[in-house]
Design an enzyme around this catalytic site. Sequence first.
Site, PDB file in Angstrom:
ATOM      1  N   LYS A   1      11.854  43.118  14.955  1.00  0.00           N
ATOM      2  CA  LYS A   1      12.014  41.792  15.539  1.00  0.00           C
ATOM      3  C   LYS A   1      12.944  41.835  16.743  1.00  0.00           C
ATOM      4  CE  LYS A   1      13.002  38.216  13.007  1.00  0.00           C
ATOM      5  NZ  LYS A   1      12.259  36.973  13.258  1.00  0.00           N
TER       6      LYS A   1
ATOM      7  N   ARG B   1      -5.037  32.269  25.273  1.00  0.00           N
ATOM      8  CA  ARG B   1      -4.899  33.671  24.825  1.00  0.00           C
ATOM      9  C   ARG B   1      -5.837  34.618  25.558  1.00  0.00           C
ATOM     10  NH1 ARG B   1      -5.647  33.518  18.616  1.00  0.00           N
ATOM     11  NH2 ARG B   1      -6.978  31.756  19.110  1.00  0.00           N
TER      12      ARG B   1
ATOM     13  N   HIS C   1       0.144  48.063   2.632  1.00  0.00           N
ATOM     14  CA  HIS C   1      -0.252  48.080   4.045  1.00  0.00           C
ATOM     15  C   HIS C   1      -1.202  49.223   4.353  1.00  0.00           C
ATOM     16  CE1 HIS C   1       3.718  46.055   3.872  1.00  0.00           C
ATOM     17  NE2 HIS C   1       3.056  45.180   4.593  1.00  0.00           N
TER      18      HIS C   1
END
Length: 761
Positions: free
Chosen positions: A119, A21, A700
């Site tokens: 998505k 990563r 959120h």
Amino acid sequence: MTTTPSLTTHVLGFPRIGERRALKWAQEQYWRGATPLAALEHTASQIRARQRADYAAAHISRPPVGDFSLYDHMADTALLFGQTPARFGTLANTAEALFVLGRGQQIDGQNVAPLAMKKWFNSNYHYLVPELAADQPIRLDSARYLDLVREALAENPQAKPVLVGPLTFLYLSRGIDEAGRLAKAPALAAAYQTLLTQLHALGVSWVQIDEPILALDLPTAWLAAFEPTYHRLKAVGISLLLTTYFGDINGAVAMAANLPIDGLHIDAVATPDLLAVADRLPEYKVLSVGIIDGRSIWRADLAALLDRLEPLHRRLGDRLWLAPSSSLLHVPVDAEFETQVPPVLRNALSYARQKLGELAALARGLSEGRAAIAAEIAAATAARAALDAAPGRHVQALKPLQTRIRQAEVSRQDAFAERAAAQQARFNLPAFPTTTIGSFPQTQEIRAARKAFKNQAISLADYEAAMQAEIRQVITAQEQIGLDALVHGEAERNDMVEYFGEQLDGFAFTQEGWVQSYGSRCVKPPIIWGDVHRSRPMTVAWSQFAQSLSQKPVKGMLTGPVTILFWSFVRDDLSRETIGYQIAEALRHEVNDLIAAGIGMIQVDEPAFREGLPLRKKDWASYLTWAVRAFKWAVKDAPADVQIHTHMCYSEFNDIIESIAALDADVITIETTRSNMELLDAFADFAYPNAIGPGIYDIHAPQIPTAGEITPRLRLAMDKIPAERLWVNPDCGLKTRSWAEVIPSLEAMVASARSLRSSVQ
Ligand code: GLN
Ligand code: ZN
């Protein structure tokens, strides 16, 4: 690898995150202000250099360039053509602008929202949704893109630039309606043509244009737009490879094959009859066959793939190109890094780098004959056979399960009305009962305790004591707030899928199986490699302890079969249905153990239920049938007075509401705040029969909602859902919030519910 295969091999795209990563760490350091942009750009260029070395080592004839992004390829495309929302002002195509689109910005002390995320088809990657405006001109800004292409051409003149296709770009954007977006196609195509001319001037010979929307049920107007758009795009001296992936293109094959393009790439994993596609293709065009599964982590069965490829090769000769089915963005970088997984599993893994080797082997196997790659074939066959023979791969006792579940009565014994009466007698809940979705803040201390236990720095007894103290605190807090159905808080869970995977047979966990989810965010899904089986209770002790602390019901908390399945990498020798049933059977035992331990409410979360929907409508029914069946199987034994809850954190239910109702959960909690309860309409219109808890505040956002904001939402909900079936809860779990936010928010929620109660009495 000795000779260069004469057959053309190529790759649609590669993981951007780099080894271990690397990109993520560089991005986050830069965003924190710890390093200059140049340091991030340097890391990125090292990642690309390593990709080119990998391509060269595997003799990939036409390696991709332009698939790399510092954040997201759709946002890159928006910048490339000057399609950015006015709220950011004019943005040039720079790295900074890309981060603004992905992460938002502060302008004059005001937060300017980033692009929305969605998505990417049915993958677990999320793209930034470009926002278009009717009056915004298309403006090609290609300097950055051309720099990347130059960088690649300097090493390999065969490098193949990759572009998101104009129709896919427009179709997946928002801001103006479909017709308005389609109307932009001619102007956008003209800009693509200019770009192609620029690429030609750099010496590019082939360009890859991705139109994955061809795997969707496209409206006719969009299908019809391909022909004129690609005519406009045809540029002098450049060959176009049109790529489709993530599914077959069925009805669109003839149209796609006859476009003014030079090659067509299809997803061979999703296309059973490759010769039928070859039949449709004009004589002079290339057929690129996406033969290696670009989204599977499993080593390919080279012999079986050659069986498919050989007749095609005889038919097409050099016009056959080989590639993975999709970009390799969706698999981790290198299975060699998995030093901790058992060798029999590691040998059967194939991440992006291994897939390049498989591609090279297939190309040689075709051009030089199977004997030339006998060793590779034998190694692949042996690795797959060894995995198949590994203890735990096939549990004989589980083999009849699929037939059993398919044929069984999966409904609960009693109808909802009887259950509701029995549950009311047991729990005596007030009107508008209040609850939460499961998790409470995952504090530093909780994480530290879990980590210490994992690293064996504290004993099991110490760990349990720490978690019990946490549960006690969570129960006390909920009682003080005055909630009606409590939860234990999920402190022991690092992740709602991993927690169960770690305790079930058939799962494995990797160290380096990271894939990009969005921006710098990566996920490391568990691997389901064997038959899934529960050998001991997974949650009972925690739930039982929590329930012992309160007179109020404490919900048992499980992750559902569909969600565990879709958030894992799954084996490639069994259907999703079969694996889903195995998980459901394991959960059924857990549910029954919870019930035996006196737990009266059990929530089975299915946030991935909708995600599992196939891309094409024709495939929906078979998915929904088994997905519903798996859920119901898990809870079917619950007696009438056990209340089954489920939770899904989204609310686009219109087109699947029948299946949601078929789940027959006693209570479903969903996310509705951001739509201002509008999404409840699906339930109202359908006359959804069971109880519903529409989320009444957005977890959120850090803002603390007031009763003054919550009460009108509840009143809106009451217009749509009969009062006796209405629950009150937040949108989702609270694990990402702080206690300082959670307590006043839930207090406001409870106050609203109470005022509503007194107003209707
Ligand atoms: N029970 C889980 C939680 O509260 C549900 C999370 C989710 O829906 N993604 O955290
Ligand atoms: Zn949720």
